[in-house]
Design a protein around this motif. Structure first.
Motif: not given
Ligand SMILES: NC(=O)c1ccc[n+]([C@@H]2O[C@H](COP(=O)([O-])OP(=O)(O)OC[C@H]3O[C@@H](n4cnc5c(N)ncnc54)[C@H](OP(=O)(O)O)[C@@H]3O)[C@@H](O)[C@H]2O)c1
Length: 497
Positions: A212-213, A301, A326, A351, A412-413, A436, A485, A487
């Motif tokens: 998502y990043l 982590y 993911g 889901k 994340g956001n 983090p 994006e 969903r």
């Molecule tokens: N900080 C870190 O170290 C780190 C590392 C990896 C990932 N992340 C964060 O973890 C989160 C998940 O990442 P991922 O790559 O595994 O993605 P993901 O969860 O596979 O995809 C994002 C999911 O967010 C939900 N979502 C809810 N509202 C949304 C909106 N308005 N627009 C888009 N999606 C929405 C959706 O699930 P639903 O349809 O079920 O609601 C979508 O499938 C992200 O925020 C990412 O930035 C952070």
């Protein structure tokens, strides 16, 4: 009568590492002490079936051998002597490698049949068995122990290396974002991958993880990380092509994966710092590695370092947003295995079913455009640990859903950047807050290797089930982003290069 010599051994290295050396029909002057100089005739490639290697032994004998078969799937090659000053007649040999079940060692079987002049049977079978095969096993072990260091090659090898493209740019293609914006901004362009610099490994990438990043970067939400004209992508899996000065421990063809805080992985070829690269066990395919590495280390982590689920009592309530995503599925599975009570939010019944399969016992299906879940979570006792990839749209519900002394991990956001958190709101329930990022949890090579080993072990012993993987071509990156994006995806996405 034909003589038959059979020898086998175990080499303390993964099969791909041993095979990378053996499959090169002209590598033996690098590792076998009896071989002096070797060259491939007619400038053919040294893995071309039919090529002839022409070499001298240290004792002055001269041999020409032809490669008859080479099978990368079976890790098997066959060759024969076409001409020799040693009286070995009708000599045909086969080398076969097999992975030992622990994954990190290799079984090497070497056998041959040949005829000899009368009276020389014993002398020549001993020479092949001990002087060639058994000595070869030892010599290859030493070669691998020394890190496969090809920087002190024989004259013959040096000329081969000089002719290799290792010091040259290699043609590649990569996704470029000329202007920040929607998925349509991503275009595939030709772009050479330069020779690797000091400390870098050049990787031929096969599978690239989509995170998502990457979307935040493409939209221009984090300009210091990726400027316009940049290439998104933080991770990939593939094979080592070559490396720059000061890098040790890799061989061409080593299967590897990496994650790095500098974007640029949406490409066929890439140079990355050697410290960001881990070798892949034979049991982990490239696609699986690309689907798992960044997301799996994030889950690692989250459950261990921040959630402390391995130390807290069973029944710790963990709320995971995007539970079928993911990162979400991996966190659900790992948290459940550690005895947590897992609560998840998702946007559809499909889901919800998937999240349940991965260990989420309490699934809340969010209504269209709504982020209302706090009441349902409080009915279960409130969240001790909150794993929040949603961001701004869910901030108030998150605060309301947390239990007393709960820990809010703002990951994340996906719904928009979380504005500053009001410390008074935290004070109301003694809530703690973390913001983090995975790269700080793999900041050293040792930590990366330790965590990656824990991840592969968790997959190997069934603790972690690999999420479903949605595949797109590199050229189809825009479609992958668009689906993520809106969903439309569950599990992980990879681009195949
Ligand atoms: N900080 C870190 O170290 C780190 C590392 C990896 C990932 N992340 C964060 O973890 C989160 C998940 O990442 P991922 O790559 O595994 O993605 P993901 O969860 O596979 O995809 C994002 C999911 O967010 C939900 N979502 C809810 N509202 C949304 C909106 N308005 N627009 C888009 N999606 C929405 C959706 O699930 P639903 O349809 O079920 O609601 C979508 O499938 C992200 O925020 C990412 O930035 C952070």
């Amino acid at each position: 009568m034909l003589q038959r010599v059979v020898r086998s051994t175990i080499i303390d290295a993964p099969i791909e590492r041993v095979w990378a050396v053996i499959r090169d029909f002209n590598s033996h002057d690098q590792w076998h002490a009896v071989v002096d100089q070797s060259r491939i005739e007619r400038s053919e490639k040294s893995d071309q079936v039919g090529c002839v290697r022409n070499f001298t032994l240290k004792d002055g004998h001269h041999i020409r051998e032809q490669l008859l078969t080479l099978d990368d799937r079976q890790h098997k090659s066959t060759y024969c002597i076409v001409e020799a000053t040693v009286p070995l007649q009708r000599y045909v040999a086969t080398v076969t490698l097999k992975p030992v079940t622990d994954g990190n060692r290799t079984f090497w079987h070497w056998e041959s049949t040949f005829a000899t002049p009368p009276g020389m049977e014993r002398e020549l079978t001993d020479m092949v068995a001990q002087g060639v095969y058994e000595a070869g096993f030892e010599n290859l072990r030493r070669h691998l122990r020394e890190g496969g260091d090809l920087r002190a090659p024989s004259a013959a090898r040096e000329s081969t290396l000089a002719a290799m493209p290792r010091a040259l740019p290699v043609a590649s293609r990569r996704i470029v974002v000329p202007r920040y914006g929607g998925p349509e901004q991503m275009v595939l362009q030709d772009a050479d991958c330069p020779a690797p610099g000091p400390g870098e490994v050049r990787i031929r990438q096969h599978a690239i993880g989509v995170n998502y990043l990457d979307i935040y970067l493409r939209r221009g939400w984090i300009p210091p990380m990726m400027a316009e004209g940049g290439t998104p992508g933080m991770e990939a899996a593939g094979s080592v092509l070559d490396w720059g000065e000061g890098v040790h421990g890799f061989l061409p063809g080593d299967r590897v994966a990496y994650l790095w805080h500098a974007p640029g992985s949406y490409a066929h070829m890439r140079n990355v710092p050697a410290d960001t690269v881990v070798r892949l066990p034979p049991t982990v395919e490239d696609e699986t590695a690309a689907a798992l590495l960044l997301k799996g280390l994030t889950a690692d982590y989250l459950v261990h370092d921040l959630g402390h689920l391995d130390r807290r009592g069973p029944g710790t309530r963990v709320l995971v947003h995007a539970a079928a995503g993911g990162v979400g599925l991996l966190v659900c599975a790992w948290a459940r295995k550690l005895g947590a009570t897992v609560i998840g939010t998702v946007s559809s019944e499909a889901k919800a079913r998937l999240a349940r399969e991965y260990g989420c016992q309490n699934v809340i299906v969010l209504g269209e455009g709504s982020y209302r879940f706090a009441d349902a979570v409080q009915q279960l006792g409130g969240a001790d640990v909150l794993i929040d990839g949603l961001g701004e749209a869910a901030r108030d519900e998150n605060l309301a859903a947390l239990a007393r002394r709960g820990h809010w991990i703002s990951l994340g956001n996906a719904t928009g950047a979380l504005a500053q958190v009001d410390t008074h709101a935290l004070l109301a329930k003694s809530i703690t807050f973390s913001r983090p990022v995975v790269f700080d949890y793999v900041a050293t090579r040792a930590e990366l290797e330790r965590r990656a080993a824990r991840l592969w072990a968790a997959v190997g012993d069934g603790t972690l089930r690999v999420p479903p993987v949605e595949r797109h071509s590199l050229a189809g990156a825009a479609e992958a982003h668009a689906r993520l994006e809106r969903r439309a995806t569950s599990g992980a996405l990879v681009l195949l290069a």
